[in-house]
Design a protein around this motif. Structure first.
Motif, PDB file in Angstrom:
ATOM      1  N   GLU A 184      -8.119   0.986   5.186  1.00  0.00           N
ATOM      2  CA  GLU A 184      -9.473   0.576   4.779  1.00  0.00           C
ATOM      3  C   GLU A 184     -10.008   1.484   3.681  1.00  0.00           C
ATOM      4  N   THR A 185      -9.726   2.771   3.786  1.00  0.00           N
ATOM      5  CA  THR A 185     -10.230   3.735   2.798  1.00  0.00           C
ATOM      6  C   THR A 185      -9.601   3.518   1.431  1.00  0.00           C
ATOM      7  N   TYR A 186      -8.283   3.308   1.407  1.00  0.00           N
ATOM      8  CA  TYR A 186      -7.584   3.214   0.121  1.00  0.00           C
ATOM      9  C   TYR A 186      -7.361   1.774  -0.341  1.00  0.00           C
ATOM     10  N   GLY A 187      -7.296   0.833   0.586  1.00  0.00           N
ATOM     11  CA  GLY A 187      -7.117  -0.565   0.211  1.00  0.00           C
ATOM     12  C   GLY A 187      -5.693  -0.962  -0.106  1.00  0.00           C
ATOM     13  N   PHE A 188      -4.698  -0.181   0.351  1.00  0.00           N
ATOM     14  CA  PHE A 188      -3.312  -0.550   0.050  1.00  0.00           C
ATOM     15  C   PHE A 188      -2.802  -1.582   1.060  1.00  0.00           C
ATOM     16  N   PRO A 189      -1.866  -2.453   0.631  1.00  0.00           N
ATOM     17  CA  PRO A 189      -1.272  -3.412   1.564  1.00  0.00           C
ATOM     18  C   PRO A 189      -0.201  -2.746   2.423  1.00  0.00           C
ATOM     19  N   THR A 220      14.927   3.020   5.567  1.00  0.00           N
ATOM     20  CA  THR A 220      14.365   2.053   6.502  1.00  0.00           C
ATOM     21  C   THR A 220      12.927   1.715   6.122  1.00  0.00           C
ATOM     22  N   CYS A 221      12.225   2.697   5.588  1.00  0.00           N
ATOM     23  CA  CYS A 221      10.869   2.473   5.089  1.00  0.00           C
ATOM     24  C   CYS A 221      10.691   3.293   3.816  1.00  0.00           C
ATOM     25  N   ASN A 222       9.746   2.883   3.000  1.00  0.00           N
ATOM     26  CA  ASN A 222       9.463   3.611   1.757  1.00  0.00           C
ATOM     27  C   ASN A 222       8.454   4.731   1.968  1.00  0.00           C
ATOM     28  N   PHE A 223       7.593   4.579   2.977  1.00  0.00           N
ATOM     29  CA  PHE A 223       6.564   5.578   3.262  1.00  0.00           C
ATOM     30  C   PHE A 223       6.515   5.817   4.765  1.00  0.00           C
ATOM     31  N   LEU A 255       1.429  -0.292  -4.916  1.00  0.00           N
ATOM     32  CA  LEU A 255       1.723  -1.312  -3.915  1.00  0.00           C
ATOM     33  C   LEU A 255       0.972  -2.610  -4.163  1.00  0.00           C
ATOM     34  N   LYS A 256      -0.170  -2.535  -4.766  1.00  0.00           N
ATOM     35  CA  LYS A 256      -0.885  -3.770  -5.117  1.00  0.00           C
ATOM     36  C   LYS A 256      -0.084  -4.566  -6.149  1.00  0.00           C
ATOM     37  N   GLN A 257       0.613  -3.850  -7.023  1.00  0.00           N
ATOM     38  CA  GLN A 257       1.454  -4.508  -8.027  1.00  0.00           C
ATOM     39  C   GLN A 257       2.831  -4.881  -7.462  1.00  0.00           C
ATOM     40  N   ASN A 258       3.242  -4.181  -6.405  1.00  0.00           N
ATOM     41  CA  ASN A 258       4.584  -4.384  -5.846  1.00  0.00           C
ATOM     42  C   ASN A 258       4.501  -4.464  -4.318  1.00  0.00           C
ATOM     43  N   PRO A 259       3.868  -5.496  -3.766  1.00  0.00           N
ATOM     44  CA  PRO A 259       3.641  -5.548  -2.316  1.00  0.00           C
ATOM     45  C   PRO A 259       4.924  -5.560  -1.498  1.00  0.00           C
ATOM     46  N   GLN A 260       6.025  -5.991  -2.089  1.00  0.00           N
ATOM     47  CA  GLN A 260       7.279  -5.984  -1.350  1.00  0.00           C
ATOM     48  C   GLN A 260       7.745  -4.571  -1.029  1.00  0.00           C
ATOM     49  N   GLU A 261       7.193  -3.561  -1.718  1.00  0.00           N
ATOM     50  CA  GLU A 261       7.552  -2.170  -1.475  1.00  0.00           C
ATOM     51  C   GLU A 261       6.697  -1.527  -0.377  1.00  0.00           C
ATOM     52  N   ALA A 262       5.725  -2.252   0.143  1.00  0.00           N
ATOM     53  CA  ALA A 262       4.785  -1.687   1.109  1.00  0.00           C
ATOM     54  C   ALA A 262       5.369  -1.722   2.523  1.00  0.00           C
ATOM     55  N   VAL A 263       6.401  -0.909   2.716  1.00  0.00           N
ATOM     56  CA  VAL A 263       7.080  -0.814   4.007  1.00  0.00           C
ATOM     57  C   VAL A 263       6.769   0.572   4.585  1.00  0.00           C
ATOM     58  N   PHE A 264       6.056   0.614   5.702  1.00  0.00           N
ATOM     59  CA  PHE A 264       5.582   1.861   6.295  1.00  0.00           C
ATOM     60  C   PHE A 264       6.210   2.072   7.670  1.00  0.00           C
ATOM     61  N   CYS A 265       6.569   3.326   7.959  1.00  0.00           N
ATOM     62  CA  CYS A 265       7.008   3.727   9.292  1.00  0.00           C
ATOM     63  C   CYS A 265       5.962   4.665   9.888  1.00  0.00           C
ATOM     64  N   VAL A 266       5.470   4.326  11.073  1.00  0.00           N
ATOM     65  CA  VAL A 266       4.455   5.135  11.747  1.00  0.00           C
ATOM     66  C   VAL A 266       4.777   5.146  13.238  1.00  0.00           C
TER      67      VAL A 266
END
Length: 328
Positions: A208-213, A233-236, A181-192
Motif C-alpha cells: 500500500e505504501t509503495y504501490g508495487f504489484p 524461485t523468486c526475484n524479491f 515492476l509497474k513496467q514489468n509485472p511479470q517480474e513481481a515474484v515475491f517470497c515471504v
C-alpha cells in the motif's frame, strides 16, 4: 528473533525466578560461566571502579544478539571486570524478564522491540532518532530501564534480490523496484513467510505504501527465503537487513526510502540502579557503539552463520582488529 509478541503475562511466567539462579529452564535461561580465553586492554583501559566486579551479560537466542553480548563481555574483561556469560536466552520476553528481574545486568536490545513489544505502542516512529528518544524516555519512566546511545545497526525488515538482478535492472530503492515492476509485472515474484504475507505491517502494508504489484507471492519459512532468491524461485524476498546470509549469498537489500518498516536500532540496555552504580560501563561501550553499523554486523553474522566460526571468537577478533582490546 527480536520481535516478540506482547509481554502480557511475562511477569507471571517468570515471577518465581530467583535473583541469582544459575539455571532457569522454564524461562530459557542458562548461565555459561566465563569466556574461555583471556584478553588485555587496548584502547579500552583498565577501570579501577570495575576491577573484579562480576557483571552478567545476557543475550537472546540468535546470532547477532549473541555476538553483541560477547563484544560487551570482552570489552568489560579488558577493563578489569569479571563478565559472566548468560547468552542464548530463549525469546525476547524471557531475555527482557531476566534483565528486569536481575538475572542479567546488561543486554543489547532493539528500539522497535522495546517500543512495540515491551511498551505496547501500536505505531512506530519514522526516524531512528525519534524512535530511540521515545523508547529511551518511556522505558526509563515506566520500567527503570536505561538505554545507552543507539548504534547504526538497524535490524529491520527489508526486501532483497541478487546483486546480479539488481545491477541488471538498476535497483537500489523500493521506489525504483515499484517503478520497475509497474513496467514489468511479470517480474513481481515475491517470497515471504506466512506471517509477513498477511500482517498489516508486512506485505499488505508495504504494498500500500509503495504501490508495487505482486503478480506471484510464494510463502516459505524465513530461513528458506534467502536460498529461494538465489536460485531464482523468486526475484524479491523478505529478509532481516543485518542477516549474515546477505553478504554470504551476495544479496542486495532494497532501501526502504519511504521508511515504512519500523526502526530496530541496537542499543545496550541495563537497569537504572545498575547504571548508577557503574556509570563507567557507558564510557566503555560508547566507542564500540560508534563503530557498529549494518555493514560491520552483517560481516560478523556471516562469519558465524555462513563460515561456521564461533561467535565469541568472532567478537574477540573484531575487537582486536579495531584496537579496543589485545589478545591475552
Amino acid at each position: 528473533m527480536r520481535r516478540g509478541a506482547g509481554i502480557r503475562g511475562r511477569r507471571t511466567v517468570c515471577a518465581l525466578l530467583a535473583a541469582m539462579s544459575l539455571v532457569v529452564s522454564g524461562c530459557g535461561l542458562n548461565v555459561n560461566a566465563a569466556l574461555p580465553f583471556d584478553v588485555g586492554p587496548g584502547s579500552i583501559r583498565p577501570v579501577p571502579e570495575l576491577e573484579g566486579v562480576e557483571i552478567t551479560v545476557g543475550s537472546k537466542d540468535f546470532t547477532e544478539n549473541t555476538i553483541l553480548a560477547y563484544i560487551t563481555q570482552l570489552a568489560l574483561k579488558a577493563a578489569g571486570a569479571k563478565p559472566i556469560d548468560f547468552t542464548n536466552i530463549t525469546g525476547s520476553n524471557g531475555a527482557r524478564a531476566a534483565l528486569e528481574n536481575g538475572q542479567i545486568d546488561l543486554m543489547w536490545e532493539y528500539t522497535g522491540t522495546g517500543w512495540l513489544s515491551y511498551l505496547g505502542y501500536d505505531q512506530p516512529l519514522p526516524t531512528e532518532q525519534e524512535q530511540y528518544d521515545a523508547v529511551r524516555e518511556a522505558d526509563l519512566e515506566q520500567n527503570g530501564i536505561v538505554w545507552l546511545p543507539y548504534s547504526e545497526v538497524n535490524n529491520t525488515y527489508g526486501f532483497a534480490t541478487t546483486e546480479e538482478y539488481a545491477n541488471k535492472h538498476g535497483l537500489r530503492t523500493m521506489t525504483e523496484v515499484t517503478d520497475f515492476l509497474k513496467q514489468n509485472p511479470q517480474e513481481a515474484v515475491f517470497c515471504v513467510d506466512t506471517e509477513f504475507a498477511n500482517r498489516p505491517d508486512g506485505l499488505p502494508g508495504v504494498r500500500e505504501t509503495y504501490g508495487f504489484p505482486t503478480t506471484t507471492t510464494k510463502t516459505f519459512g524465513s530461513g528458506a527465503i534467502y536460498a529461494a532468491v538465489v536460485n531464482g524461485t523468486c526475484n524479491f524476498g523478505e529478509v532481516f537487513t543485518t542477516d549474515g546470509r546477505i553478504a554470504g549469498l551476495r544479496l542486495r537489500v532494497m532501501e526502504d526510502d519511504k521508511k515504512f518498516f519500523p526502526q530496530y536500532n541496537a542499543a545496550l540496555t541495563l537497569r537504572e540502579d545498575f547504571h548508577r552504580r557503574y556509570p563507567e560501563i557507558a564510557e566503555i561501550i560508547a566507542p564500540i557503539t560508534e563503530e557498529l553499523d549494518n555493514a560491520e554486523i552483517i560481516e560478523l553474522n556471516k562469519q558465524v552463520d555462513v563460515d561456521g566460526r564461533d561467535a565469541a571468537e568472532v567478537a574477540r577478533d573484531w575487537l582486536v582488529a579495531k584496537g579496543f582490546i589485545t589478545e591475552g
